[in-house]
Design a protein around this motif. Sequence first.
Motif, PDB file in Angstrom:
ATOM      1  N   VAL A   1       0.903  -1.110  -0.065  1.00  0.00           N
ATOM      2  CA  VAL A   1      -0.201   0.076   0.001  1.00  0.00           C
ATOM      3  C   VAL A   1       1.550   1.008  -0.324  1.00  0.00           C
ATOM      4  O   VAL A   1       0.493   2.141  -0.883  1.00  0.00           O
ATOM      5  N   ILE A   2       1.695   1.170   0.828  1.00  0.00           N
ATOM      6  CA  ILE A   2       2.568   2.240   1.300  1.00  0.00           C
ATOM      7  C   ILE A   2       3.604   2.793  -0.511  1.00  0.00           C
ATOM      8  O   ILE A   2       4.048   4.016  -0.827  1.00  0.00           O
ATOM      9  N   GLU A   3       4.444   1.529  -0.562  1.00  0.00           N
ATOM     10  CA  GLU A   3       5.413   1.364  -1.970  1.00  0.00           C
ATOM     11  C   GLU A   3       4.618   1.894  -2.966  1.00  0.00           C
ATOM     12  O   GLU A   3       4.316   2.600  -3.461  1.00  0.00           O
ATOM     13  N   LYS A   4       2.926   1.772  -3.032  1.00  0.00           N
ATOM     14  CA  LYS A   4       1.706   2.177  -4.716  1.00  0.00           C
ATOM     15  C   LYS A   4       1.498   3.583  -4.121  1.00  0.00           C
ATOM     16  O   LYS A   4       1.760   4.263  -5.637  1.00  0.00           O
ATOM     17  N   ALA A   5       1.685   4.228  -2.978  1.00  0.00           N
ATOM     18  CA  ALA A   5       1.517   5.276  -2.848  1.00  0.00           C
ATOM     19  C   ALA A   5       2.713   6.381  -2.782  1.00  0.00           C
ATOM     20  O   ALA A   5       2.893   7.454  -3.077  1.00  0.00           O
ATOM     21  N   GLY A   6       3.848   5.304  -3.028  1.00  0.00           N
ATOM     22  CA  GLY A   6       5.214   6.133  -3.725  1.00  0.00           C
ATOM     23  C   GLY A   6       6.675   6.512  -2.106  1.00  0.00           C
ATOM     24  O   GLY A   6       7.330   7.219  -2.605  1.00  0.00           O
ATOM     25  N   TYR A   7       5.920   5.877  -1.157  1.00  0.00           N
ATOM     26  CA  TYR A   7       6.308   6.727  -0.096  1.00  0.00           C
ATOM     27  C   TYR A   7       7.272   4.758   0.862  1.00  0.00           C
ATOM     28  O   TYR A   7       8.027   5.227   1.405  1.00  0.00           O
ATOM     29  N   GLY A   8       7.411   4.496  -0.532  1.00  0.00           N
ATOM     30  CA  GLY A   8       7.905   2.569  -0.181  1.00  0.00           C
ATOM     31  C   GLY A   8       9.631   3.010   0.935  1.00  0.00           C
ATOM     32  O   GLY A   8       9.746   2.253   1.695  1.00  0.00           O
ATOM     33  N   GLU A   9      10.518   3.903   0.368  1.00  0.00           N
ATOM     34  CA  GLU A   9      11.666   4.109   1.165  1.00  0.00           C
ATOM     35  C   GLU A   9      11.541   5.234   2.713  1.00  0.00           C
ATOM     36  O   GLU A   9      12.187   4.908   2.802  1.00  0.00           O
ATOM     37  N   TYR A  10      10.111   4.951   2.675  1.00  0.00           N
ATOM     38  CA  TYR A  10      10.071   5.871   4.307  1.00  0.00           C
ATOM     39  C   TYR A  10       9.195   5.197   4.921  1.00  0.00           C
ATOM     40  O   TYR A  10       9.432   5.482   5.829  1.00  0.00           O
ATOM     41  N   PHE A  11       9.081   3.735   4.546  1.00  0.00           N
ATOM     42  CA  PHE A  11       8.626   3.115   5.953  1.00  0.00           C
ATOM     43  C   PHE A  11      10.280   1.634   5.750  1.00  0.00           C
ATOM     44  O   PHE A  11       9.834   0.838   5.359  1.00  0.00           O
ATOM     45  N   ASN A  12      10.670   2.348   6.432  1.00  0.00           N
ATOM     46  CA  ASN A  12      12.347   1.219   6.768  1.00  0.00           C
ATOM     47  C   ASN A  12      12.680   0.817   7.916  1.00  0.00           C
ATOM     48  O   ASN A  12      13.119   0.865   8.502  1.00  0.00           O
ATOM     49  N   HIS A  13      11.811  -0.437   8.067  1.00  0.00           N
ATOM     50  CA  HIS A  13      11.630  -0.849   9.608  1.00  0.00           C
ATOM     51  C   HIS A  13      10.133  -2.405   9.140  1.00  0.00           C
ATOM     52  O   HIS A  13       9.550  -2.264   8.292  1.00  0.00           O
ATOM     53  N   ARG A  14      10.837  -3.182   9.689  1.00  0.00           N
ATOM     54  CA  ARG A  14       9.594  -4.149  10.165  1.00  0.00           C
ATOM     55  C   ARG A  14       8.406  -4.094   9.667  1.00  0.00           C
ATOM     56  O   ARG A  14       7.946  -2.533  10.623  1.00  0.00           O
ATOM     57  N   LEU A  15       7.592  -4.481   9.297  1.00  0.00           N
ATOM     58  CA  LEU A  15       5.871  -4.643   9.542  1.00  0.00           C
ATOM     59  C   LEU A  15       5.460  -4.815  11.252  1.00  0.00           C
ATOM     60  O   LEU A  15       4.992  -3.761  12.042  1.00  0.00           O
ATOM     61  N   GLY A  16       6.326  -5.645  11.961  1.00  0.00           N
ATOM     62  CA  GLY A  16       5.730  -5.876  13.672  1.00  0.00           C
ATOM     63  C   GLY A  16       6.653  -7.650  14.404  1.00  0.00           C
ATOM     64  O   GLY A  16       7.644  -7.370  13.313  1.00  0.00           O
ATOM     65  N   HIS A  17       6.362  -7.075  15.203  1.00  0.00           N
ATOM     66  CA  HIS A  17       7.183  -7.651  16.513  1.00  0.00           C
ATOM     67  C   HIS A  17       6.941  -8.782  16.673  1.00  0.00           C
ATOM     68  O   HIS A  17       5.883  -8.250  17.929  1.00  0.00           O
ATOM     69  N   GLY A  18       6.935  -9.824  17.744  1.00  0.00           N
ATOM     70  CA  GLY A  18       6.327 -10.942  18.604  1.00  0.00           C
ATOM     71  C   GLY A  18       6.252  -9.780  20.270  1.00  0.00           C
ATOM     72  O   GLY A  18       7.245  -9.115  19.623  1.00  0.00           O
ATOM     73  N   LEU A  19       5.449 -10.358  20.854  1.00  0.00           N
ATOM     74  CA  LEU A  19       5.587  -9.782  21.802  1.00  0.00           C
ATOM     75  C   LEU A  19       5.037 -10.944  22.685  1.00  0.00           C
ATOM     76  O   LEU A  19       3.997 -11.205  22.189  1.00  0.00           O
ATOM     77  N   GLY A  20       4.879 -10.851  24.320  1.00  0.00           N
ATOM     78  CA  GLY A  20       4.382 -11.629  25.320  1.00  0.00           C
ATOM     79  C   GLY A  20       4.806 -10.936  27.046  1.00  0.00           C
ATOM     80  O   GLY A  20       4.645  -9.644  27.042  1.00  0.00           O
ATOM     81  N   MET A  21       5.540 -11.896  26.822  1.00  0.00           N
ATOM     82  CA  MET A  21       6.538 -11.065  28.314  1.00  0.00           C
ATOM     83  C   MET A  21       7.130 -10.347  28.264  1.00  0.00           C
ATOM     84  O   MET A  21       7.630  -9.216  28.854  1.00  0.00           O
ATOM     85  N   ASP A  22       7.946 -10.324  26.475  1.00  0.00           N
ATOM     86  CA  ASP A  22       8.747  -9.590  26.508  1.00  0.00           C
ATOM     87  C   ASP A  22       7.791  -8.047  25.707  1.00  0.00           C
ATOM     88  O   ASP A  22       7.659  -8.831  24.565  1.00  0.00           O
ATOM     89  N   VAL A  23       8.734  -7.098  25.526  1.00  0.00           N
ATOM     90  CA  VAL A  23       8.304  -6.294  24.491  1.00  0.00           C
ATOM     91  C   VAL A  23       8.269  -6.623  23.189  1.00  0.00           C
ATOM     92  O   VAL A  23       7.544  -6.040  21.581  1.00  0.00           O
ATOM     93  N   HIS A  24       9.447  -7.362  23.052  1.00  0.00           N
ATOM     94  CA  HIS A  24      10.354  -7.451  21.344  1.00  0.00           C
ATOM     95  C   HIS A  24      10.386  -9.125  21.561  1.00  0.00           C
ATOM     96  O   HIS A  24      11.091  -9.316  21.965  1.00  0.00           O
ATOM     97  N   GLU A  25       9.905  -9.817  21.221  1.00  0.00           N
ATOM     98  CA  GLU A  25      10.057 -11.500  20.693  1.00  0.00           C
ATOM     99  C   GLU A  25       9.983 -11.928  19.525  1.00  0.00           C
ATOM    100  O   GLU A  25       9.111 -11.303  19.169  1.00  0.00           O
ATOM    101  N   PHE A  26       9.707 -13.108  19.273  1.00  0.00           N
ATOM    102  CA  PHE A  26       9.426 -14.405  18.280  1.00  0.00           C
ATOM    103  C   PHE A  26       7.905 -13.860  17.918  1.00  0.00           C
ATOM    104  O   PHE A  26       7.255 -13.878  18.372  1.00  0.00           O
ATOM    105  N   PRO A  27       7.794 -13.775  16.996  1.00  0.00           N
ATOM    106  CA  PRO A  27       8.566 -13.854  15.322  1.00  0.00           C
ATOM    107  C   PRO A  27       8.704 -12.324  14.875  1.00  0.00           C
ATOM    108  O   PRO A  27       7.798 -10.744  15.565  1.00  0.00           O
TER     109      PRO A  27
END
Length: 361
Positions: A277-303
């Motif tokens: 969606v962001i690439e089609k709108a022409g702003y792909g280069e400005y979305f410069n991180h992964r979409l998401g991260h697992g969480l649970g007891m830790d705020v960043h966990e697998f996957p």
Amino acid sequence: MSKLDRIRHFLNENKAGLAIVSDPVTVNYLTGFDCDPHDRQMFLFVYENREPALFVPALEVARASTVLDFPVFGYVDSENPWQKIKAGLASTDSPIIYAEFDNLNVTKFQGLQTVFEGRFENLTPFIQKMRVIKSADEIQKMIVAGDYADKAVNIGFDNISLDVTETDIIAQIEFGMKKIGINQMSFETMVLTGNNAANPHGIPGTNRIENDSLLLFDLGVVSQGYVSDMTRTVAVGQPDQFKKDIYNICLEAQLTALDFIKPGVTASEVDAAARNVIEKAGYGEYFNHRLGHGLGMDVHEFPSIMEGNDLVIEEGMCFSVEPGIYIPEKVGVRIEDCGYVTKDGFEVFTHTPKELLYFDV
Ligand code: MN
Ligand code: MN
């Protein structure tokens, strides 16, 4: 099968006699004993064919003993912890010892090598596999943590004013949370105004809230050992059309991904659903991180929900969906909800509205 039984079963299958758990969060996950030993040593020893044992700093022995139904032993600061472990444990001649490589630092590793002679193998992937699928009880705790995050961000909204700074609003949010019994945020609360939001890991400071601009909140709380994590970007005054357009592209990306998630799709495909969606709108280069991260007891966990991760999404997985568009010196937007995979979709933990909210100041 209990969690410790699953570790024993894993050891049996891998012809190993011992697993050494060093990550305090894993210790809590496996046993219910919640402890941060800071720079001191704490290890849970799980044997394939014997009862486990927990080694902790002496000041934690009494509390651990009331929580656990197996032996706890400790050391005082002036003692050598490795000698105490050697003296306090029944010896093991296991040729293979599993340890958490993602957590074990060199000091701990070398210390353990003075006690155990076996070859060390990595326990981390198995722990990740256990933790990645949440039980109904864990999901219930995360729903509660999500409710608190909604409350926290709304305290932030109530304090938007041109007379205050980013850290002023953070102080109000965290004060409000403490007043209702939350003693810990999931991470340093972020409130970023104007161009400061155009940095995905911007640092809040004494910037006064800008008018006719966007304001970003990224926060979460720890509740019953489980975390929440959410981001909302709102309008202060009347931001220009360009900023509103960027917001709406980011929102469409987030909604598209949320709608796409169900068992059977891959993490990479979930990332692509938003990114397209962001690439089609022409702003792909400005979305410069992964979409998401697992969480649970830790705020960043697998996957990791990212390009190239072929992990197949399964019911019970919990992760964030947080597309962002960051155009330096112009505008920054991120919209984040965490949720859990159901048998045919995805339910979010946070419910604060996502159409662009306006705050007149
Ligand atoms: Mn996040
Ligand atoms: Mn976040």
